[in-house]
Motif scaffolding. Structure first.
Motif, PDB file in Angstrom:
ATOM      1  N   ALA A  66     -46.549 -29.006  88.698  1.00  0.00           N
ATOM      2  CA  ALA A  66     -46.387 -30.290  89.376  1.00  0.00           C
ATOM      3  C   ALA A  66     -45.398 -31.191  88.656  1.00  0.00           C
ATOM      4  N   LYS A 105     -51.522 -26.724  92.589  1.00  0.00           N
ATOM      5  CA  LYS A 105     -50.521 -26.426  91.573  1.00  0.00           C
ATOM      6  C   LYS A 105     -51.127 -26.677  90.203  1.00  0.00           C
ATOM      7  N   THR A 106     -50.551 -26.051  89.192  1.00  0.00           N
ATOM      8  CA  THR A 106     -50.927 -26.405  87.833  1.00  0.00           C
ATOM      9  C   THR A 106     -50.252 -27.731  87.485  1.00  0.00           C
ATOM     10  N   VAL A 107     -50.745 -28.381  86.456  1.00  0.00           N
ATOM     11  CA  VAL A 107     -50.116 -29.622  86.008  1.00  0.00           C
ATOM     12  C   VAL A 107     -48.668 -29.367  85.619  1.00  0.00           C
ATOM     13  N   ALA A 127     -51.657 -31.180  91.988  1.00  0.00           N
ATOM     14  CA  ALA A 127     -52.293 -30.758  90.733  1.00  0.00           C
ATOM     15  C   ALA A 127     -53.780 -31.089  90.751  1.00  0.00           C
TER      16      ALA A 127
END
Length: 431
Positions: A412, A407-409, A402
């Motif tokens: 993740a 990746k997005t939060v 993240a």
């Protein structure tokens, strides 16, 4: 005269009362240590120990994550590579109760009562001490007051995260090589997750709910990780997902960090001027805003050099060792291992050389490792269960992803929840 009594006389110069296995130079101890500054210094200070006792010391110095992996594997299987190992509060009570490490046998002169209660308790199981703290720590803010003054901002004890971000923004000057905030990003349960967990705690989150089910998809984790990614991604140095303690220490000493929230022990190694200290930030929950840890020394069960190993640990974690470092021409009182003994903080020379001492002690005394209504486990930046290293390592990779933008939060945390749930189910915590 017994071998123990024979070597007792040769160890008087160190204030030892425990014996060594042999006095003829044939005893050799292999010691696995983390490659942090105080441990590296010990290799130099201990040259006098070998000269005095004849005990040869073979050092295996490893990066934190590698050390944990190798020591865990060797100790769990009875591999016998090491006579003494560096472990911490997460491992010591669990390994002691499992019989992987030996109870410590310490003399009256060692003065166990001088150990800070937080450290002794965290390294014990059922009242038995299984590892002796070499240095202890909590976490705190270390910031460049010259930069905050110039920017017209302040950082207070237990400040809000919003004010911390504002201070980082005000100091951030990448064109001149200064980054507002330097924080751990390197994946590992004791690397990025040490900092991340305390941040999550301060937002009111926890690793597990009351049924020990992972709680990584909660609103509190989401808020904390989004804030972490924004703060470090916007005001941190490039490549922060590869930085842990040693990397950030180097950056800080190069004048490249406005603020750093990390282990109190780091203050011993800061070489830049104008550093000030504050207690860790808080998002409304005072419990768990700062971590509690000790790098300690233990003897794996079955070591053929057990007696010699116990004796070395007694020396290396003693009041006499503190004096040896303080009076050493290469180190001095600003470099002594801290966070372990109350008596260290009463030494006038140490007080004069350590402007961080009061802030460090306040952080250690305010850390809250006990289980609470908010978390059903013992530990601040970790959970004192055998499965935590596996859980923490899996989540650490997702948080690093993240931070790097891979990746997005939300992605993740969803992956973290799934991985942690699988590990806890397999371990039998719930169906």
């Amino acid at each position: 005269m017994s071998i123990k009594k024979t070597l007792l006389t040769t160890a008087v110069g160190f204030g030892l009362t425990a014996g060594i296995a042999a006095a003829d130079g044939h005893t050799s101890l292999t010691i696995a240590i983390v490659n942090n500054g105080h441990m590296i210094n010990m290799q130099t200070v201990a040259e006098a120990y070998t000269a005095e006792t004849g005990v040869e010391l073979n050092w295996v110095s490893l990066e934190e994550g590698v050390l944990r992996e190798q020591v865990t594997s060797d100790t769990a299987t009875g591999g016998g590579q090491y006579d003494i190992i560096n472990i911490g509060m997460q491992e010591a009570p669990i390994w002691g109760a499992a019989g992987w490490i030996e109870p410590l046998e310490l003399s009256d002169d060692y003065d166990v009562g001088d150990l800070l209660p937080a450290m002794a308790n965290g390294l014990s199981a059922d009242g038995t001490l299984y590892a002796a703290p070499f240095y202890g720590e909590s976490s705190m803010v270390m910031y460049r007051k010259d930069l905050t003054d110039a920017a017209g901002v302040t950082i207070a004890d237990n400040d809000s995260w919003e004010n911390v971000m504002a201070a980082a923004a005000a100091m951030h000057d990448p064109d001149n090589g200064v980054y507002g905030a330097c924080l751990r990003g390197k994946p590992g349960w004791g690397d990025n997750m040490a900092f991340v967990t305390t941040m999550v705690n301060s937002f009111g989150g926890a690793w597990f709910d009351a049924d020990m089910k992972p709680a990584l998809d909660s609103d509190e984790w989401n808020a904390a990780i989004n804030f972490y990614v924004e703060l470090l991604g916007t005001y941190g140095p490039p490549g922060s997902e590869g930085n842990s303690f040693n990397e950030i220490l180097a950056l800080y000493n190069e004048g490249k960090c406005g603020l750093w929230i990390d282990a109190t022990i780091a203050a011993s190694f800061l070489e830049v001027d104008g550093v000030a200290y504050a207690q860790s930030p808080n998002a409304g929950n005072p419990v768990g805003a700062n971590w509690l840890w000790a790098w300690a020394m233990a003897v794996p069960t079955g070591s053929p050099n057990s007696e010699a190993a116990h004796a070395f640990i007694e020396w290396a974690t003693s009041k006499e060792y503190i004096q040896a470092v303080g009076n050493h021409p290469d180190f001095g009182w600003g470099s002594v291992p801290t966070g372990t003994r109350a008596s260290t903080y009463e030494i006038a020379e140490f007080q004069a050389a350590a402007p961080f001492a009061a802030a460090e002690m306040a952080a250690i005394e305010s850390a809250a490792p006990a289980a609470t209504d908010l978390k059903p486990y013992v530990g601040v930046q970790f959970a004192a269960i055998p499965e935590f290293p596996e859980v923490g390592t899996a989540v650490a990779q997702e948080i690093a992803a993240a931070l790097s933008g891979a990746k997005t939060v939300e992605e993740a945390l969803a992956a973290s929840q799934e991985a942690a749930d699988a590990i806890m189910r397999e371990a039998g915590y719930y169906e």
